[in-house]
Design an enzyme around this catalytic site. Sequence first.
Site, PDB file in Angstrom:
ATOM      1  N   ASN A 143       0.853  -1.185   0.000  1.00  0.00           N
ATOM      2  CA  ASN A 143       0.000   0.000   0.000  1.00  0.00           C
ATOM      3  C   ASN A 143       0.901   1.251   0.000  1.00  0.00           C
ATOM      4  OD1 ASN A 143      -1.433   2.264   1.046  1.00  0.00           O
ATOM      5  ND2 ASN A 143      -3.081   0.886   1.651  1.00  0.00           N
ATOM      6  N   ASP A 156      -0.088   4.451  -0.173  1.00  0.00           N
ATOM      7  CA  ASP A 156      -0.780   5.690   0.221  1.00  0.00           C
ATOM      8  C   ASP A 156       0.131   6.677   0.943  1.00  0.00           C
ATOM      9  OD1 ASP A 156      -3.075   4.518  -0.688  1.00  0.00           O
ATOM     10  OD2 ASP A 156      -3.959   4.195   1.297  1.00  0.00           O
ATOM     11  N   HIS A 157       1.005   6.131   1.825  1.00  0.00           N
ATOM     12  CA  HIS A 157       1.764   7.052   2.676  1.00  0.00           C
ATOM     13  C   HIS A 157       2.909   7.737   1.952  1.00  0.00           C
ATOM     14  CE1 HIS A 157      -0.871   6.447   5.901  1.00  0.00           C
ATOM     15  NE2 HIS A 157      -0.668   5.138   5.926  1.00  0.00           N
ATOM     16  N   ARG A 175       2.590  19.071   2.944  1.00  0.00           N
ATOM     17  CA  ARG A 175       2.876  20.512   2.870  1.00  0.00           C
ATOM     18  C   ARG A 175       1.849  21.229   2.002  1.00  0.00           C
ATOM     19  NH1 ARG A 175       8.705  21.876   4.160  1.00  0.00           N
ATOM     20  NH2 ARG A 175       8.745  20.921   6.202  1.00  0.00           N
ATOM     21  N   HIS A 232      -5.565   3.603  -1.803  1.00  0.00           N
ATOM     22  CA  HIS A 232      -6.900   3.890  -1.262  1.00  0.00           C
ATOM     23  C   HIS A 232      -7.282   5.305  -1.686  1.00  0.00           C
ATOM     24  CE1 HIS A 232      -9.632   3.913   2.603  1.00  0.00           C
ATOM     25  NE2 HIS A 232     -10.287   4.270   1.515  1.00  0.00           N
ATOM     26  N   ARG A 270      -9.511   7.906  -0.943  1.00  0.00           N
ATOM     27  CA  ARG A 270     -10.480   8.262   0.097  1.00  0.00           C
ATOM     28  C   ARG A 270     -11.381   9.377  -0.394  1.00  0.00           C
ATOM     29  NH1 ARG A 270      -9.054   6.240   5.385  1.00  0.00           N
ATOM     30  NH2 ARG A 270     -10.760   7.542   6.077  1.00  0.00           N
ATOM     31  N   ARG A 286      -7.229  12.649   0.905  1.00  0.00           N
ATOM     32  CA  ARG A 286      -6.166  13.162   1.787  1.00  0.00           C
ATOM     33  C   ARG A 286      -4.767  12.717   1.345  1.00  0.00           C
ATOM     34  NH1 ARG A 286      -7.321   9.720   7.249  1.00  0.00           N
ATOM     35  NH2 ARG A 286      -9.372  10.646   6.981  1.00  0.00           N
ATOM     36  N   HIS A 287      -4.675  11.620   0.600  1.00  0.00           N
ATOM     37  CA  HIS A 287      -3.340  11.226   0.086  1.00  0.00           C
ATOM     38  C   HIS A 287      -3.415  10.914  -1.410  1.00  0.00           C
ATOM     39  CE1 HIS A 287      -5.146   7.471   1.387  1.00  0.00           C
ATOM     40  NE2 HIS A 287      -4.741   7.560   2.639  1.00  0.00           N
ATOM     41  N   GLU A 301      -8.519   0.321  -3.114  1.00  0.00           N
ATOM     42  CA  GLU A 301      -9.389   0.319  -1.930  1.00  0.00           C
ATOM     43  C   GLU A 301     -10.322   1.504  -2.029  1.00  0.00           C
ATOM     44  OE1 GLU A 301      -6.786   0.705   1.371  1.00  0.00           O
ATOM     45  OE2 GLU A 301      -5.986  -1.309   1.194  1.00  0.00           O
ATOM     46  N   THR A 352      -7.206   6.133   9.987  1.00  0.00           N
ATOM     47  CA  THR A 352      -7.049   5.071   8.994  1.00  0.00           C
ATOM     48  C   THR A 352      -8.286   4.196   9.116  1.00  0.00           C
ATOM     49  OG1 THR A 352      -5.629   3.241   8.271  1.00  0.00           O
ATOM     50  CG2 THR A 352      -5.685   3.668  10.637  1.00  0.00           C
ATOM     51  N   THR A 353      -8.457   3.242   8.211  1.00  0.00           N
ATOM     52  CA  THR A 353      -9.663   2.402   8.254  1.00  0.00           C
ATOM     53  C   THR A 353      -9.721   1.694   9.612  1.00  0.00           C
ATOM     54  OG1 THR A 353      -9.103   1.986   5.950  1.00  0.00           O
ATOM     55  CG2 THR A 353     -10.971   0.775   6.858  1.00  0.00           C
ATOM     56  N   GLU A 380     -10.720  -9.647   2.641  1.00  0.00           N
ATOM     57  CA  GLU A 380      -9.497  -9.194   3.312  1.00  0.00           C
ATOM     58  C   GLU A 380      -9.842  -9.042   4.784  1.00  0.00           C
ATOM     59  OE1 GLU A 380      -7.012  -6.218   1.529  1.00  0.00           O
ATOM     60  OE2 GLU A 380      -6.350  -5.514   3.485  1.00  0.00           O
ATOM     61  N   HIS A 387      -3.667  -4.755   7.574  1.00  0.00           N
ATOM     62  CA  HIS A 387      -3.821  -3.611   8.482  1.00  0.00           C
ATOM     63  C   HIS A 387      -2.911  -3.724   9.682  1.00  0.00           C
ATOM     64  CE1 HIS A 387      -5.474   0.042  10.028  1.00  0.00           C
ATOM     65  NE2 HIS A 387      -6.062   0.189   8.864  1.00  0.00           N
ATOM     66  N   GLY A 388      -2.001  -2.770   9.770  1.00  0.00           N
ATOM     67  CA  GLY A 388      -1.125  -2.682  10.935  1.00  0.00           C
ATOM     68  C   GLY A 388      -0.008  -3.716  10.964  1.00  0.00           C
ATOM     69  N   GLY A 413       1.177  -1.482   4.339  1.00  0.00           N
ATOM     70  CA  GLY A 413       1.541  -0.130   3.935  1.00  0.00           C
ATOM     71  C   GLY A 413       2.429   0.592   4.913  1.00  0.00           C
ATOM     72  N   HIS A 414       1.843   1.006   6.035  1.00  0.00           N
ATOM     73  CA  HIS A 414       2.504   1.936   6.944  1.00  0.00           C
ATOM     74  C   HIS A 414       3.869   1.439   7.409  1.00  0.00           C
ATOM     75  CE1 HIS A 414       2.937   4.165  10.842  1.00  0.00           C
ATOM     76  NE2 HIS A 414       2.663   5.146  10.013  1.00  0.00           N
TER      77      HIS A 414
HETATM   78  N1  PXP Z   1      -5.831  -3.098   3.911  1.00  0.00           N
HETATM   79  C1  PXP Z   1      -6.807  -2.161   4.000  1.00  0.00           C
HETATM   80  C2  PXP Z   1      -8.181  -2.535   3.566  1.00  0.00           C
HETATM   81  C3  PXP Z   1      -6.525  -0.853   4.443  1.00  0.00           C
HETATM   82  O1  PXP Z   1      -7.507   0.062   4.517  1.00  0.00           O
HETATM   83  C4  PXP Z   1      -5.195  -0.536   4.775  1.00  0.00           C
HETATM   84  C5  PXP Z   1      -4.863   0.863   5.195  1.00  0.00           C
HETATM   85  O2  PXP Z   1      -5.056   1.726   4.133  1.00  0.00           O
HETATM   86  C6  PXP Z   1      -4.215  -1.538   4.660  1.00  0.00           C
HETATM   87  C7  PXP Z   1      -4.561  -2.814   4.245  1.00  0.00           C
HETATM   88  C8  PXP Z   1      -2.774  -1.272   5.006  1.00  0.00           C
HETATM   89  O3  PXP Z   1      -2.693  -1.013   6.368  1.00  0.00           O
HETATM   90  P1  PXP Z   1      -1.303  -0.516   6.994  1.00  0.00           P
HETATM   91  O4  PXP Z   1      -0.968   0.770   6.314  1.00  0.00           O
HETATM   92  O5  PXP Z   1      -1.606  -0.370   8.436  1.00  0.00           O
HETATM   93  O6  PXP Z   1      -0.294  -1.596   6.702  1.00  0.00           O
END
Ligand code: PXP
Length: 246
Positions: A14, A16-17, A25, A52, A54, A58-59, A79, A109-110, A160, A200-201, A222-223
């Site tokens: 992911n 997104d970040h 900025r 994602h 959104r 935002r990103h 997503e 976040t979700t 998922e 997630h996480g 992702g993160h």
């Molecule tokens: N899966 C889904 C459905 C999510 O919404 C996210 C966060 O955007 C992720 C996976 C990735 O989560 P993380 O950034 O915490 O790894």
Amino acid sequence: MKKNKEQKVRLGVNIDHIATLRQVRGNTTSYPDLIHLMKETIRGGADQITIHLREDRRHIKDSDVVRVCHASNVDVNLEMACTEEMTRIALKNNPEWVCIVPEKRAELTTEGGLDLFQVEKSLGKLIDKVQPRGIEVSLFLDPDLNQVQKAFELGADAIEFHTGKWVLLKDSKKKQKEFERLKQAASFCDDLGMRVHAGHGLDFEHTKKILEIKSLKELNIGHSIICYSLEWGLRETVSRFRKILS
Ligand code: PXP
């Protein structure tokens, strides 16, 4: 899917970040270059790029969706919330997958899985529109057997499972209990013939542990990858995760 269909556990990264850093900025910087870094991610071994879009943009922006879908030579997993606007965007850009998530504007976040009993009607319409176009549908759910059964009835291709709650639990008994819920729901999902995805996480430690779920086909991370990459670089970080999954 474009490739790696038979690979044991696919790695969706992911990104997104990366876009978050660009936006932080007030959208005044052109760096970091999302597409260049997406390609680095793929060179590191990502099987899929996850983004994602959104509601508040935002990103990831609409133009990023266009560019990512065009430039990626691996699957793209979009997503998105279950709305008519997002359905139109998916149909326009043809990602290989859409992952339907609940979305609240104020959340960081979700925060949890979908309640399929609440969105059944609109989700049914979305699935009927995208699947005939060859876009596969995954639903982001908590490990709840009733939700899994409903996903099957709605014709989802994959679930998922939301791992965020399990990751955050500190109490070892509660954590083990949540892991058992994930295992049981994954096994039910697999028995029903849907693909088992999770995300997630997830950091290194939790990624290693979740591989105990044998029916697992894909992780979306992702993160932690973006954070570790400050130290190791993006390509190297993705390749370290890819090695764990192999
Ligand atoms: N899966 C889904 C459905 C999510 O919404 C996210 C966060 O955007 C992720 C996976 C990735 O989560 P993380 O950034 O915490 O790894």
